[in-house]
Scaffold this motif. Sequence first.
Motif, PDB file in Angstrom:
ATOM      1  N   THR A 104       0.815  -1.217   0.000  1.00 58.82           N
ATOM      2  CA  THR A 104       0.000   0.000   0.000  1.00 58.82           C
ATOM      3  C   THR A 104       0.849   1.268   0.000  1.00 58.82           C
ATOM      4  N   ARG A 105       2.172   1.130  -0.265  1.00 58.49           N
ATOM      5  CA  ARG A 105       3.097   2.266  -0.286  1.00 58.49           C
ATOM      6  C   ARG A 105       3.171   2.971   1.069  1.00 58.49           C
ATOM      7  N   TYR A 106       2.851   2.235   2.114  1.00 60.07           N
ATOM      8  CA  TYR A 106       2.873   2.823   3.453  1.00 60.07           C
ATOM      9  C   TYR A 106       4.282   3.208   3.858  1.00 60.07           C
ATOM     10  N   ASP A 107       5.281   2.491   3.302  1.00 58.39           N
ATOM     11  CA  ASP A 107       6.666   2.847   3.601  1.00 58.39           C
ATOM     12  C   ASP A 107       6.988   4.235   3.059  1.00 58.39           C
ATOM     13  N   GLY A 108       6.383   4.589   1.920  1.00 54.72           N
ATOM     14  CA  GLY A 108       6.568   5.929   1.373  1.00 54.72           C
ATOM     15  C   GLY A 108       5.998   6.989   2.288  1.00 54.72           C
ATOM     16  N   TYR A 109       4.823   6.696   2.882  1.00 55.88           N
ATOM     17  CA  TYR A 109       4.237   7.651   3.815  1.00 55.88           C
ATOM     18  C   TYR A 109       5.119   7.827   5.048  1.00 55.88           C
ATOM     19  N   LEU A 110       5.655   6.729   5.562  1.00 55.36           N
ATOM     20  CA  LEU A 110       6.511   6.812   6.744  1.00 55.36           C
ATOM     21  C   LEU A 110       7.736   7.678   6.481  1.00 55.36           C
ATOM     22  N   ALA A 111       8.287   7.569   5.265  1.00 54.51           N
ATOM     23  CA  ALA A 111       9.450   8.384   4.915  1.00 54.51           C
ATOM     24  C   ALA A 111       9.093   9.862   4.913  1.00 54.51           C
ATOM     25  N   LEU A 112       7.904  10.185   4.423  1.00 57.37           N
ATOM     26  CA  LEU A 112       7.463  11.576   4.402  1.00 57.37           C
ATOM     27  C   LEU A 112       7.141  12.063   5.817  1.00 57.37           C
ATOM     28  N   GLU A 113       6.422  11.238   6.572  1.00 53.70           N
ATOM     29  CA  GLU A 113       6.045  11.614   7.936  1.00 53.70           C
ATOM     30  C   GLU A 113       7.271  11.852   8.807  1.00 53.70           C
ATOM     31  N   ALA A 114       8.332  11.082   8.554  1.00 54.49           N
ATOM     32  CA  ALA A 114       9.549  11.206   9.355  1.00 54.49           C
ATOM     33  C   ALA A 114      10.183  12.579   9.224  1.00 54.49           C
ATOM     34  N   GLY A 115       9.957  13.251   8.091  1.00 52.25           N
ATOM     35  CA  GLY A 115      10.554  14.567   7.892  1.00 52.25           C
ATOM     36  C   GLY A 115       9.614  15.729   8.127  1.00 52.25           C
ATOM     37  N   ALA A 116       8.358  15.436   8.486  1.00 58.10           N
ATOM     38  CA  ALA A 116       7.367  16.493   8.675  1.00 58.10           C
ATOM     39  C   ALA A 116       7.488  17.152  10.050  1.00 58.10           C
ATOM     40  N   THR A 117       7.198  18.436  10.090  1.00 51.82           N
ATOM     41  CA  THR A 117       7.178  19.158  11.362  1.00 51.82           C
ATOM     42  C   THR A 117       5.765  19.290  11.920  1.00 51.82           C
TER      43      THR A 117
END
Length: 293
Positions: A104-117
């Motif tokens: 489900t490309r959830y790993d892609g979301y985690l990568a984005l969330e990791a850099g979000a403020t």
Amino acid sequence: MALKRSLVPQSVYRRQLAARLKELRDTTGLTLTEVATQLEVHQGSLSRIENGERGTTPVLVRALLDLYGVKDEDRRADVLDLVRADKEQQKPWWRKYSTVLAPTRYDGYLALEAGATHLASYQPMLVPGLLQTEDYARAVISQMRKDLSPPQVESLVKVRMERQSNRLGGEAPARLWAILDEAVLRRTVGSVEVMRHQMQKLVGASEQPNVTVQLLPFSLGAHPGLYGPFVILTFPDPTPNLVWLESSKNSVYLESLEDVDNYTETFDQLRANALEPSETRARVAQFSKELRS
């Protein structure tokens, strides 16, 4: 509204690098075909680099900088730092769970969330993952992902719990603003006991300085959030914000200014019509008491 569907970039740094390289190429007036020809690189590879779909190497980036006439050492160093930072972020804590995350490309979301403020989350059906208890998460995942074995379900539960620890705790926690529809509280997920503990966690989480929770009561009637859940992710400058839409098979992100502005306007409308945080806390606590009877 038409959705711009894109492949998920693997890191915030890759988004910055992609934008920087495209900007430099546009400044020279060169086309991708011309760059590919001069550097003897496949045009499709350059296109994916500029779209943030794949990473690259310092060697190729130096060649690009030379071709684009970037001589200033500080500017060159800034771009090369993005290449190194992107490579470093390819070793995330969730890599060991890639088998269950990838479909489900959830790993892609985690990568984005990791850099979000900042994370602005609207959920009409379920408690957001960052605020779920372990038992609630287990009940949700096991019922929504019938394709998973019990060990795989447990892996995703662990991912959810580690997300909470990494993004809402630590030295640089993200700022979460969550808006929930009343249906989230009324739907029994797992059991009454699971829901009671979940309500207690919501109350406790809403008291954290970096977490705000608001409730949209049924009495509000129809509202713009009925189209479905979404998350708006805010990043440090100069990385632009984006919107994440999750589905069972094809989760996507939207990065155009128009899309982000539309969802931001919707979130602001929901926030204005939702109960105040203190009233939300009281309402959730009341729901929890009702569950005891």
